[in-house]
Design an enzyme around this catalytic site. Sequence first.
Site, mmCIF file in Angstrom:
data_model
loop_
_atom_site.group_PDB
_atom_site.id
_atom_site.type_symbol
_atom_site.label_atom_id
_atom_site.label_comp_id
_atom_site.label_asym_id
_atom_site.label_seq_id
_atom_site.Cartn_x
_atom_site.Cartn_y
_atom_site.Cartn_z
ATOM 1 N N LYS A 238 0.896 -1.419 0.017
ATOM 2 C CA LYS A 238 0.011 0.210 -0.223
ATOM 3 C C LYS A 238 0.869 1.198 -0.025
ATOM 4 C CE LYS A 238 -4.533 -1.411 1.640
ATOM 5 N NZ LYS A 238 -5.506 -1.254 2.339
ATOM 6 N N LYS B 235 -3.745 -10.231 -7.345
ATOM 7 C CA LYS B 235 -4.943 -10.285 -6.525
ATOM 8 C C LYS B 235 -6.315 -9.530 -7.018
ATOM 9 C CE LYS B 235 -5.916 -8.622 -2.507
ATOM 10 N NZ LYS B 235 -6.211 -8.133 -0.991
ATOM 11 N N LYS C 44 -10.570 -4.525 -5.286
ATOM 12 C CA LYS C 44 -11.574 -3.480 -5.454
ATOM 13 C C LYS C 44 -11.145 -2.112 -5.887
ATOM 14 C CE LYS C 44 -11.499 -2.806 -0.703
ATOM 15 N NZ LYS C 44 -12.019 -3.257 0.585
#
Length: 339
Positions: A120, A202, A205
């Site tokens: 992140k 992965k 969203k």
Amino acid sequence: MTEEKKTEQKPIILSGIQPSGELMIGHYLGALKSWVSLQYEYDCLFMLVDMHAITVRQNPAELRKRCYDFVALYVACGIDPEESTIFIQSHVPSHAELAWVLNCYTYMGELNRMTQFKDKSKKHHTNINAGLFTYPILMAADILLYQADLVPVGADQKQHLELTREIAGRFNEAYGETFKVPEPYIPPSGARIMSLQDPTSKMSKSDPNPKSYISLLDNLDEARNKIKRAVTDSEATVAYDESRPGLANLIRIYNGITGEPIEEIVSKYEGKGYAEFKTDLGEVVVDFLRPIQEKYKAIREDKKVLEGIIQKGAEEAIKRSRRTVSKVYKKVGFVPPIR
Ligand code: AMP
Ligand code: TRP
């Protein structure tokens, strides 16, 4: 024995999803599906972790709206609000309170090893805030507050669960038995659903390309098309082979939704090509989404019911989590409030 006593004796499940993007089939297969199937055997608490969501910048109006959408979707997917507690994390002050204490029992070195933080911070390199770094501590607090036995999550959360266990063990050792040390529950086939456009990463969203994931609220034609256009290899046969990640992922999605064993799916398409498999999977996905979307619409439009679920959930979560905070405050030596 009263009904209340009986439920209190069931083992406890706690899990959550960040309302920071659309709820998609990766969430369903990795987490929600197990929540639904485990809810009658366990005493379950399912959260919307809005406090986690703000570690990445959110549009306030969208975040608020999405929280309502998520509650309605939890119910539409089969979480029974009479059976399980559904609540919004920021409604329960204990999460921030326990997170602070646990901050003082977690080492920088431990947080430095978290791969989600590394990923992140690469993705949001202009906003590497302290919350993003200490996020696993808030997650540990979420779990330990309710003395959860089991935490059903996708494989990407395993490392956070291990840290939670470490922190709980450390605290228990220093102050005596305080927290239940929780176990992860990672579903076999839905543990890691991959992107439809890049099967080596992965399904997420927050992927800027919406073709890479199927939202639970996708228009049905769009969902069908996303499956049709999913990236696969150029071989002609349908077989389950990890070295063909695009196809393996689609077979896992088929298996996750229908429950049909992988070998049966593969043998059904023996001698047939991709086109037929993808068309059928498109229908499987659409048949799965349709009733969820219908139920979602009905609940989402009934604000009174929705708010009732949220309010009831908050009351229950506040009551239960307070017990743990009081215990922890006492153990670390805080003066009890004068009443
Ligand atoms: P998040 O969106 O990060 O809040 O994830 C919520 C839950 O869904 C966690 O338990 C994740 O492990 C799970 N999850 C998210 N994406 C996937 C995926 N692509 N495959 C399987 N599980 C997932
Ligand atoms: N960190 C989890 C994720 O990104 C969400 C989460 C927050 C969670 N608190 C939790 C999951 C507690 C399980 C239990 O997916």
